[in-house]
Design a protein around this motif. Structure first.
Motif, mmCIF file in Angstrom:
data_model
loop_
_atom_site.group_PDB
_atom_site.id
_atom_site.type_symbol
_atom_site.label_atom_id
_atom_site.label_comp_id
_atom_site.label_asym_id
_atom_site.label_seq_id
_atom_site.Cartn_x
_atom_site.Cartn_y
_atom_site.Cartn_z
ATOM 1 N N MET A 42 -52.201 66.362 -17.315
ATOM 2 C CA MET A 42 -52.516 65.055 -16.747
ATOM 3 C C MET A 42 -51.600 64.851 -15.546
ATOM 4 S SD MET A 42 -52.418 61.260 -18.525
ATOM 5 C CE MET A 42 -50.653 61.267 -18.886
ATOM 6 N N THR A 43 -52.163 64.368 -14.438
ATOM 7 C CA THR A 43 -51.390 64.152 -13.223
ATOM 8 C C THR A 43 -51.622 62.745 -12.702
ATOM 9 O OG1 THR A 43 -51.649 66.494 -12.633
ATOM 10 C CG2 THR A 43 -50.882 64.996 -10.899
ATOM 11 N N TYR A 44 -50.536 62.013 -12.512
ATOM 12 C CA TYR A 44 -50.606 60.703 -11.873
ATOM 13 C C TYR A 44 -50.333 60.895 -10.383
ATOM 14 C CZ TYR A 44 -48.989 56.264 -9.981
ATOM 15 O OH TYR A 44 -48.808 55.165 -9.177
ATOM 16 N N ILE A 45 -51.270 60.420 -9.546
ATOM 17 C CA ILE A 45 -51.146 60.556 -8.102
ATOM 18 C C ILE A 45 -51.075 59.159 -7.491
ATOM 19 C CG2 ILE A 45 -52.192 61.479 -5.997
ATOM 20 C CD1 ILE A 45 -53.749 63.427 -7.861
ATOM 21 N N PRO A 46 -49.943 58.783 -6.898
ATOM 22 C CA PRO A 46 -49.837 57.455 -6.293
ATOM 23 C C PRO A 46 -50.718 57.361 -5.053
ATOM 24 C CG PRO A 46 -47.922 58.763 -5.729
ATOM 25 C CD PRO A 46 -48.723 59.582 -6.701
ATOM 26 N N VAL B 295 -64.539 53.137 4.003
ATOM 27 C CA VAL B 295 -63.173 53.671 4.071
ATOM 28 C C VAL B 295 -63.191 55.193 3.961
ATOM 29 C CG1 VAL B 295 -60.892 53.703 2.993
ATOM 30 C CG2 VAL B 295 -62.178 51.556 3.118
ATOM 31 N N PRO B 296 -62.757 55.905 4.991
ATOM 32 C CA PRO B 296 -62.745 57.374 4.929
ATOM 33 C C PRO B 296 -61.838 57.893 3.811
ATOM 34 C CG PRO B 296 -62.401 56.582 7.190
ATOM 35 C CD PRO B 296 -62.284 55.390 6.297
ATOM 36 N N ASP B 297 -62.292 58.940 3.124
ATOM 37 C CA ASP B 297 -61.491 59.633 2.099
ATOM 38 C C ASP B 297 -60.970 58.695 1.016
ATOM 39 O OD1 ASP B 297 -61.769 62.022 3.583
ATOM 40 O OD2 ASP B 297 -60.038 61.506 4.806
ATOM 41 N N LEU B 298 -61.717 57.680 0.678
ATOM 42 C CA LEU B 298 -61.220 56.644 -0.229
ATOM 43 C C LEU B 298 -60.708 57.223 -1.549
ATOM 44 C CD1 LEU B 298 -62.705 53.158 -0.897
ATOM 45 C CD2 LEU B 298 -62.089 54.590 -2.816
ATOM 46 N N PHE B 299 -61.499 58.080 -2.184
ATOM 47 C CA PHE B 299 -61.113 58.581 -3.506
ATOM 48 C C PHE B 299 -59.921 59.529 -3.445
ATOM 49 C CE2 PHE B 299 -65.797 57.790 -4.197
ATOM 50 C CZ PHE B 299 -65.594 56.585 -4.849
ATOM 51 N N ALA B 300 -59.687 60.114 -2.277
ATOM 52 C CA ALA B 300 -58.514 60.974 -2.103
ATOM 53 C C ALA B 300 -57.315 60.188 -1.581
ATOM 54 C CB ALA B 300 -58.846 62.118 -1.146
ATOM 55 N N ARG B 301 -57.493 58.904 -1.332
ATOM 56 C CA ARG B 301 -56.397 58.042 -0.865
ATOM 57 C C ARG B 301 -55.915 57.091 -1.961
ATOM 58 N NH1 ARG B 301 -58.454 55.682 4.877
ATOM 59 N NH2 ARG B 301 -56.348 54.811 4.921
ATOM 60 N N ASN B 302 -56.839 56.664 -2.827
ATOM 61 C CA ASN B 302 -56.463 55.702 -3.862
ATOM 62 C C ASN B 302 -55.624 56.343 -4.963
ATOM 63 O OD1 ASN B 302 -57.771 53.533 -2.665
ATOM 64 N ND2 ASN B 302 -58.895 52.971 -4.511
ATOM 65 N N GLU B 303 -54.847 55.513 -5.616
ATOM 66 C CA GLU B 303 -54.125 55.937 -6.817
ATOM 67 C C GLU B 303 -55.122 56.486 -7.830
ATOM 68 O OE1 GLU B 303 -50.944 53.443 -9.035
ATOM 69 O OE2 GLU B 303 -52.868 52.931 -9.930
ATOM 70 N N ARG B 304 -54.727 57.543 -8.557
ATOM 71 C CA ARG B 304 -55.656 58.119 -9.520
ATOM 72 C C ARG B 304 -54.918 58.894 -10.600
ATOM 73 N NH1 ARG B 304 -55.398 60.059 -4.634
ATOM 74 N NH2 ARG B 304 -55.349 62.296 -4.164
ATOM 75 N N LEU B 305 -55.626 59.101 -11.693
ATOM 76 C CA LEU B 305 -55.115 59.842 -12.829
ATOM 77 C C LEU B 305 -56.065 61.000 -13.074
ATOM 78 C CD1 LEU B 305 -52.794 59.646 -14.935
ATOM 79 C CD2 LEU B 305 -54.442 58.534 -16.447
ATOM 80 N N VAL B 306 -55.554 62.234 -12.938
ATOM 81 C CA VAL B 306 -56.372 63.443 -13.072
ATOM 82 C C VAL B 306 -56.100 64.069 -14.439
ATOM 83 C CG1 VAL B 306 -56.866 65.735 -12.131
ATOM 84 C CG2 VAL B 306 -56.320 63.836 -10.581
ATOM 85 N N THR B 307 -57.126 64.170 -15.263
ATOM 86 C CA THR B 307 -56.981 64.783 -16.588
ATOM 87 C C THR B 307 -57.821 66.051 -16.635
ATOM 88 O OG1 THR B 307 -58.787 63.451 -17.549
ATOM 89 C CG2 THR B 307 -56.545 62.557 -17.677
#
Length: 295
Positions: free
Chosen positions: A171-175, A189-201
């Motif tokens: 699991m990775t938390y990406i600010p 918004v360009p690249d929104l999902f690669a810019r927003n905070e996210r949790l990768v499981t």
């Protein structure tokens, strides 16, 4: 692998989309989200009841399917928002090899990952490697694979369930930012999902590796998983990663809850090249319920 599904051709950003999204670049996104988190946790009757009734009415929330349909009985707005459903209200379709939708929502985009690119909206793409915060080894596993992006609105059920049975590997938390993930902002918004905070499981399944990404957004007070509890807040400034082995085994069955959002957001599924293709009935803009067969 079968051909990717046809994408929606009606969701290109307009001038008004860009103009209405502009304030999101200027507001203190994380500060406002902390305030919203506190409000949603409040147990003051006058406050939580007003919030609950406003959202239930404005978004026409279907309380008939809730395990507890009594709006007055929830101790906080968050308890209402992350409510459980009646047993049997989301049956799992297909056998254990069939990918089930992890959430209720609307399919924003789905199809093939081509040349390391995922479709965000018409005319907007973003890189798989950026979505995964530069994790080259993980990106390689899903090169030329498939993805599905599902948007959860405030009216939807907000628990997230396993599309397939699997063992958690990492699991990775990406600010990041906390732009809204509503359709207008996704277009603008360009690249929104690669810019927003996210949790990768990342999960190991009988059908191959699978990634579930929980994308944070403005006013999403917190993201949590069943194995680690609340991940945000607090909001971090650096990437954090957890690895799970046989001494820290997390095994979840298809349909089992794996996490939840407070307020609306988005889930992204990544599948490898050898995975079954999405069924042709699923297109951008199609509503989906948790448990429905995607493949």
């Amino acid at each position: 692998m079968n051909k990717p599904q046809k994408q929606d051709e009606t969701n290109e950003a307009s001038g008004s989309d860009r103009l209405l999204t502009l304030p999101q670049y200027l507001i203190p996104q994380h500060f406002l989200s902390v305030i919203m988190h506190r409000l949603t946790q409040s147990k003051r009757p006058w406050l939580k009841q007003r919030l609950i009734r406003f959202v239930a009415s404005k978004y026409q929330v279907n309380m008939a399917e809730a395990a507890n349909p009594d709006l007055n009985s929830y101790p906080s707005f968050n308890a209402f928002f992350t409510r459980s459903l009646k047993s049997g209200s989301r049956p799992l379709e297909g056998d254990n090899s069939v990918l089930a939708s992890p959430v209720d929502g609307v399919i924003s985009q789905l199809g093939a990952i081509t040349n390391d690119q995922l479709i965000q909206a018409k005319g907007r793409h973003y890189r798989l490697n950026d979505l995964l915060a530069g994790d080259e080894a993980l990106s390689q596993q899903f090169s030329e694979g498939q993805f599905a992006t599902i948007y959860l609105s405030p009216r939807d059920y907000h628990r997230i369930h396993m599309p397939l049975s699997g063992r958690l590997l990492q699991m990775t938390y990406i600010p990041g930012k906390l732009f809204s993930v509503n359709p207008r902002t996704v277009r603008a918004v360009p690249d929104l999902f690669a810019r927003n905070e996210r949790l990768v499981t990342v999960f190991e399944t009988a059908e191959g590796p699978m990634v579930l990404i929980l994308v944070g957004a403005i006013f999403v007070g917190s993201m949590e998983t069943v194995w680690s509890g609340q991940i945000t807040p607090p909001y971090g400034r650096s990437i954090r990663q957890w690895h799970y082995d046989k001494d820290h085994l997390v095994q979840l069955e298809k349909g089992q809850e794996m996490g939840r959002f407070n307020m609306g957001s988005t889930v992204i599924i990544l599948l490898p090249k050898q995975a079954k293709s999405f069924a042709s009935k699923w297109q951008a803009g199609t509503a989906v319920k948790m448990g429905q067969a995607l493949t």
